[in-house]
Write a protein that holds these residues in place. Structure first.
Motif, short mmCIF file in Angstrom:
data_model
loop_
_atom_site.label_atom_id
_atom_site.label_comp_id
_atom_site.label_asym_id
_atom_site.label_seq_id
_atom_site.Cartn_x
_atom_site.Cartn_y
_atom_site.Cartn_z
N LYS A 121 0.85 -1.19 0.00
CA LYS A 121 0.00 0.00 0.00
C LYS A 121 0.89 1.24 0.00
CE LYS A 121 -3.65 -0.15 2.68
NZ LYS A 121 -4.50 -0.27 3.90
N VAL A 122 0.34 2.36 -0.40
CA VAL A 122 1.08 3.62 -0.35
C VAL A 122 1.29 4.00 1.11
CG1 VAL A 122 1.01 6.08 -0.86
CG2 VAL A 122 0.28 4.44 -2.58
N LEU A 123 2.52 4.28 1.48
CA LEU A 123 2.82 4.64 2.87
C LEU A 123 2.60 6.13 3.11
CD1 LEU A 123 3.92 4.08 5.69
CD2 LEU A 123 6.23 4.32 4.75
N TYR A 124 3.26 6.98 2.32
CA TYR A 124 3.15 8.42 2.50
C TYR A 124 2.39 9.04 1.34
CZ TYR A 124 6.67 7.75 6.12
OH TYR A 124 7.35 7.32 7.23
N LYS A 125 1.15 9.47 1.62
CA LYS A 125 0.33 10.12 0.59
C LYS A 125 0.89 11.48 0.24
CE LYS A 125 -3.18 9.38 3.34
NZ LYS A 125 -4.54 9.41 3.92
N LYS A 126 1.45 12.17 1.22
CA LYS A 126 2.12 13.45 1.02
C LYS A 126 3.41 13.46 1.85
CE LYS A 126 -1.06 15.52 -1.52
NZ LYS A 126 -0.79 15.98 -2.91
N ALA A 127 4.43 14.09 1.33
CA ALA A 127 5.69 14.21 2.07
C ALA A 127 6.40 15.47 1.60
CB ALA A 127 6.58 12.99 1.83
N TYR A 128 6.65 16.39 2.52
CA TYR A 128 7.35 17.62 2.14
C TYR A 128 7.90 18.30 3.39
CZ TYR A 128 2.59 19.39 3.11
OH TYR A 128 1.37 19.64 3.66
N CYS A 129 8.87 19.19 3.17
CA CYS A 129 9.43 19.97 4.27
C CYS A 129 8.49 21.11 4.62
CB CYS A 129 10.80 20.53 3.88
SG CYS A 129 12.11 19.28 3.88
N VAL A 130 8.49 21.48 5.90
CA VAL A 130 7.68 22.60 6.38
C VAL A 130 8.59 23.56 7.13
CG1 VAL A 130 5.52 21.29 6.49
CG2 VAL A 130 7.06 21.29 8.46
N ASN A 131 8.06 24.73 7.51
CA ASN A 131 8.94 25.76 8.08
C ASN A 131 8.96 25.80 9.61
OD1 ASN A 131 6.43 26.84 8.52
ND2 ASN A 131 6.91 28.88 7.70
N GLY A 132 8.54 24.71 10.27
CA GLY A 132 8.62 24.66 11.72
C GLY A 132 8.08 23.36 12.26
N PRO A 133 8.29 23.07 13.54
CA PRO A 133 7.92 21.78 14.12
C PRO A 133 6.42 21.47 14.11
CG PRO A 133 8.62 23.32 15.83
CD PRO A 133 8.97 23.94 14.53
N ALA A 147 25.57 19.31 4.55
CA ALA A 147 24.44 19.17 5.47
C ALA A 147 24.84 19.42 6.92
CB ALA A 147 23.84 17.77 5.35
N GLU A 148 26.10 19.73 7.16
CA GLU A 148 26.57 19.89 8.54
C GLU A 148 25.75 20.95 9.30
OE1 GLU A 148 28.76 19.63 12.10
OE2 GLU A 148 28.31 18.25 10.46
N ASN A 149 25.20 20.52 10.44
CA ASN A 149 24.43 21.38 11.35
C ASN A 149 23.11 21.88 10.76
OD1 ASN A 149 26.18 21.22 13.58
ND2 ASN A 149 27.49 22.81 12.73
N LEU A 150 22.68 21.29 9.65
CA LEU A 150 21.40 21.67 9.06
C LEU A 150 20.25 21.09 9.89
CD1 LEU A 150 19.69 22.83 6.66
CD2 LEU A 150 19.92 20.56 5.60
N VAL A 151 19.19 21.87 10.04
CA VAL A 151 17.95 21.40 10.67
C VAL A 151 16.81 21.62 9.67
CG1 VAL A 151 16.30 21.67 12.56
CG2 VAL A 151 18.76 21.95 12.99
N GLN A 152 16.06 20.57 9.40
CA GLN A 152 14.86 20.67 8.56
C GLN A 152 13.67 20.12 9.35
OE1 GLN A 152 15.56 20.51 3.91
NE2 GLN A 152 15.86 18.46 4.74
N GLU A 167 11.31 16.63 13.17
CA GLU A 167 12.50 17.48 13.13
C GLU A 167 13.67 16.62 12.67
OE1 GLU A 167 13.60 20.25 16.47
OE2 GLU A 167 15.30 18.85 16.60
N LEU A 168 14.44 17.12 11.71
CA LEU A 168 15.58 16.39 11.18
C LEU A 168 16.86 17.17 11.45
CD1 LEU A 168 13.00 16.11 9.07
CD2 LEU A 168 14.59 14.65 7.85
N ASN A 169 17.82 16.54 12.09
CA ASN A 169 19.11 17.15 12.39
C ASN A 169 20.21 16.42 11.63
OD1 ASN A 169 18.88 19.22 14.82
ND2 ASN A 169 17.40 17.58 15.17
N TYR A 170 21.02 17.19 10.90
CA TYR A 170 22.03 16.61 10.01
C TYR A 170 23.46 16.90 10.49
CZ TYR A 170 18.25 16.15 6.57
OH TYR A 170 17.08 15.83 5.93
N HIS A 171 24.35 15.96 10.13
CA HIS A 171 25.79 16.14 10.36
C HIS A 171 26.52 15.60 9.14
CE1 HIS A 171 25.02 17.07 14.58
NE2 HIS A 171 24.19 16.04 14.59
#
Length: 252
Positions: A121-133, A147-152, A167-171
């Motif tokens: 089955k389809v897992l994610y009907k919609k998936a996108y970045c947003v501008n806050g938690p 991507a160092e220290n990036l937060v999305q 919240e996604l935290n990158y290194h």
């Protein structure tokens, strides 16, 4: 004479350290548990839903250990699932892996196997970045540069668990890139809060080795053990890690 000897010795030690830090390591240097099946099959996974669940496949590298140490759960986990893969050096680079891990919008349309429906089955009907938690405002994936220290932040409209913000935290460094996911909204299921905010952690790291790229991922979660829904929540959370694997591998 002693001073000169000390200078030469110090220079030698620094040279060794410099060579060591500049050179990639082999998979055998950083993987202990699961090494044999990994090298034989290219992939190994482990599921632990005991009361003493712990991560055990984590490679001994800086960023893999960093994501493994990340834990926002409010109490002990009720589920841990891990995957460890080896990808050919012809198929991947650190820069490409970094871009993939930031391409959240490409999760849209991902499918999974539903044990309840006995079909994909389809897992994610919609998936996108947003501008806050807690936001619903769509913004572009940030895939340029390091991507160092990036937060999305992102919103994943889950087929069975509903809309969940993360919240996604990158290194990132020369040899590795990694990300952690933390849910910033509750997960409602069958009219109850099945998983509270911050009680889902997903981690992914990609490490360059001499004999391939080591891809490690896990989900660590704490969900409410309510007999009527417990099995479905557990299956749903496990399927999310399989979907993350498919999302990553489909872009290579």
């Amino acid at each position: 004479m002693k001073s000169a000897f000390k200078t030469i010795l110090s220079a030698g030690i620094l040279a060794v350290i410099s060579v060591s830090s500049a050179s990639a390591f082999y998979v055998s240097d950083v993987v202990e548990e699961g090494y044999r099946p990994l090298m034989r099959d290219g992939k190994v996974e482990k599921i632990d839903d005991s009361s003493k669940s712990t991560l055990s496949l984590t490679p001994a590298t800086d960023l893999s250990k960093k994501i493994a140490d990340y834990n926002s759960l409010k109490g002990d986990p009720t589920l841990i699932k891990e995957k460890l893969m080896l990808v050919s050096k012809d198929e991947l680079t650190v820069e490409k892996a970094s871009e993939i891990l930031r391409s959240i919008s490409k999760m849209e349309g991902l499918t999974y196997y539903s044990h309840t429906a006995k079909k994909r089955k389809v897992l994610y009907k919609k998936a996108y970045c947003v501008n806050g938690p807690d936001s619903t405002k769509k913004v572009a994936d940030k895939t340029e540069g390091s991507a160092e220290n990036l937060v999305q932040y992102c919103m994943l409209d889950d087929n069975s668990l509903g809309k969940i913000n993360y919240e996604l935290n990158y290194h990132q460094n020369e040899k590795e890139v990694a990300v952690t996911f933390k849910n910033t909204t509750d997960v409602e299921f069958a009219f109850v809060t099945a998983v509270e905010d911050e009680n889902i952690n997903i981690g992914v790291s990609v490490t360059e080795c001499e004999n391939g790229y080591l891809v490690y991922m896990y989900i660590r979660a704490k969900y409410k053990k309510i007999s009527v829904i417990e099995g479905r929540i557990k299956d749903s959370l496990e399927a999310r890690l399989d979907a993350v694997y498919d999302w990553f591998m489909s872009q290579i």
